[in-house]
Enzyme design. Structure first.
Site, short mmCIF file in Angstrom:
data_model
loop_
_atom_site.label_atom_id
_atom_site.label_comp_id
_atom_site.label_asym_id
_atom_site.label_seq_id
_atom_site.Cartn_x
_atom_site.Cartn_y
_atom_site.Cartn_z
N GLU A 275 57.08 88.14 4.04
CA GLU A 275 58.15 88.74 4.45
C GLU A 275 59.45 88.54 4.17
OE1 GLU A 275 58.06 87.62 8.45
OE2 GLU A 275 56.33 88.86 9.21
N CYS A 346 92.89 88.47 11.43
CA CYS A 346 93.70 87.60 12.19
C CYS A 346 92.90 86.44 12.77
CB CYS A 346 94.53 88.16 13.52
SG CYS A 346 95.41 89.64 12.72
N GLU A 347 92.18 85.68 11.81
CA GLU A 347 91.56 84.54 12.21
C GLU A 347 91.51 83.66 11.00
OE1 GLU A 347 88.39 84.13 14.50
OE2 GLU A 347 88.47 86.14 15.22
C1 LIG Z 1 64.58 86.82 8.84
C2 LIG Z 1 63.17 86.75 8.73
C3 LIG Z 1 62.60 87.04 7.49
C4 LIG Z 1 63.31 87.13 5.94
O1 LIG Z 1 63.81 85.94 5.65
P1 LIG Z 1 64.58 85.84 4.44
O2 LIG Z 1 65.30 84.54 4.14
O3 LIG Z 1 65.45 86.74 4.34
O4 LIG Z 1 63.39 86.32 3.28
C5 LIG Z 1 61.14 87.05 7.50
N1 LIG Z 1 60.27 87.03 8.47
C6 LIG Z 1 61.35 86.94 9.87
C7 LIG Z 1 60.26 86.71 11.01
C8 LIG Z 1 62.38 86.66 9.93
O5 LIG Z 1 63.04 86.61 11.06
#
Ligand SMILES: *Cc1c(COP(=O)(O)O)cnc(C)c1O
Length: 421
Positions: A275, A346-347
């Site tokens: 992922e 404004c921070e």
């Molecule tokens: C955020 C997330 C990712 C992606 O992470 P990256 O660092 O962008 O590759 C993959 N799986 C889950 C469950 C996430 O929460």
């Protein structure tokens, strides 16, 4: 490698001078490169060649439908973390059979959406969630394919706000409890246990924490199989980091990551899912902004840009470094000088960089924030009633606005004043 390079002294996105796009759409804006997105997806896909696998892009990194469609056309699946992301992926043309649903707080309504629209699997993060999903599935006359996200208690050695795999983090179930949780899952009528999920954090610059986590997943696979669970899919999460500064030593390449996966898990005969989000989108996008004023303070000069923390929150939220480069390439040997680079919000936190060495810049000059494609546009807001900045995509010689800047009227008319006022 990306496709934002100087050619004849001016920054190009693929074959288009970035200043030309700035003139057409106005600043600030996000700009994505199709070729870079495609290249990064392919690196992961090729890294897992020979294994039964699916690269599920973690769309929370950058979720414009044009980006999703670009990746989906190459065969990518999607990792979604909300009902909204699920529907957005579907709208971009991704079939449910390639969508994985992650996240610790899925509601019954979100589960129903996904079960009715089609889903590859739910990555379950707790026993209460498991029970709700089973009940929703039974009510709909469906069986929900699931993995359980295990928390392997490894130190991802990344920024605390994006570490997710230590026992103190809110994600997953402790791996030590996995066997009893899987037994529970196996007893629920609406669920079909198909695999294991793990995701230990983001912006990892070393393979070792991944390796430790995957070893634990390998052991768990064998233990669960011995107990009769048909573990056939391993979702290994995302998290591979990218270089944010051009001078940084480079994090591991997807090919090395893929080789490590093969070493640690190849013998199990499981389908592998990954992922990645940041590595696909991060260096495929820049944010372009204009210098409004150069202000001399006591002992320091401020570059005040038209982009701000509401447009790109990473420096304020994660102390992130972004390389900031002028659109016109500085002459060789030009003396650099330090600037504090800030936005108009404004921070004091609206500071992109302190004492950053830059070539001399003047009001009206354009700059690009590199590596802004991931966790940039998706985290933007309209704080200070600043319009969400447009997103633009380039493809070779062409470019298109893929999300337009709203007008002030559109923004203001979203409010409703109650009758009694
Ligand atoms: C955020 C997330 C990712 C992606 O992470 P990256 O660092 O962008 O590759 C993959 N799986 C889950 C469950 C996430 O929460």
């Amino acid at each position: 490698m990306d496709h934002f390079l100087y050619r004849d002294g001016v920054l190009h996105a693929e074959d288009v001078p970035v200043a030309e796009i700035a003139a057409a759409v106005g600043t600030p804006f996000y700009l994505y490169s199709t070729a870079t997105l495609e290249r990064h997806y392919r690196l992961f896909d090729e890294a897992l060649e020979g294994l039964d696998h699916l690269v599920c892009y973690a769309m929370k990194a950058a979720s414009n439908q044009a980006i999703l469609r670009t990746l989906a056309r190459l065969g990518a699946g999607m990792d979604v973390v909300s009902g909204g992301e699920y529907l957005r992926a579907k709208a971009a043309g991704v079939p449910g059979s390639k969508i994985v649903f992650s996240g610790i707080g899925k509601t019954a309504h979100e589960m129903e959406l996904a079960l009715l629209g089609g889903i590859r699997q739910f990555n379950i993060e707790s026993e209460p969630e498991m029970e709700v999903l089973s009940a929703v599935a039974v009510k709909l006359g469906k069986v929900a394919p699931i993995t359980v996200r295990v928390n392997p208690d490894v130190d991802a050695k990344t920024h605390a706000k994006i570490a997710t795999g230590k026992s103190e983090n809110k994600f997953g179930i402790p791996i030590s409890r996995a066997q009893s949780v899987y037994a529970h899952a196996g007893s629920l009528p609406g669920l079909e246990v198909i695999g294991i999920d793990v995701h230990i954090g983001s912006q990892l610059t070393d393979l070792e924490p991944f390796r430790q986590a995957y070893r634990k997943v390998s052991d768990l696979t064998e233990a669960l199989r011995a107990e009769g669970h048909d573990i056939r899919r391993l979702d290994l999460g995302g998290g591979l980091g990218i270089p944010y500064a051009q001078t940084n030593e480079a994090p591991p390449l997807p090919s090395a990551y893929g080789a490590m996966i093969r070493e640690e898990l190849g013998h199990l005969g499981c389908e592998i899912e990954i992922e990645p989000g940041r590595l696909i989108a991060g260096n495929a996008g820049i944010m372009v902004s204009k210098v409004i004023y150069v202000k001399s303070g006591e002992g320091r000069d401020f570059l005040i840009l038209d982009g701000a923390m509401n447009d790109l929150i990473r420096p304020a939220m994660y102390d992130a470094w972004h390389d900031i480069v002028p659109l016109v390439q500085p002459a060789a040997g030009v003396a650099q000088r330090p600037y504090d680079i800030v936005g108009p919000v404004c921070e004091s936190g609206d500071t992109f960089a302190k004492q950053r060495m830059m070539p001399p810049l003047n009001a009206g000059d354009l700059v690009a924030f590199r590596s802004a494609g991931a966790y940039g546009a998706v985290m933007s807001s309209e704080y200070n009633t600043r319009p969400m900045i447009p997103e633009v995509m380039v493809n070779g010689h062409e470019f298109a606005v893929i999300r337009a800047r709203p007008s002030f009227d559109e923004m203001i008319n979203r409010d409703t004043i109650p009758e009694w006022l």
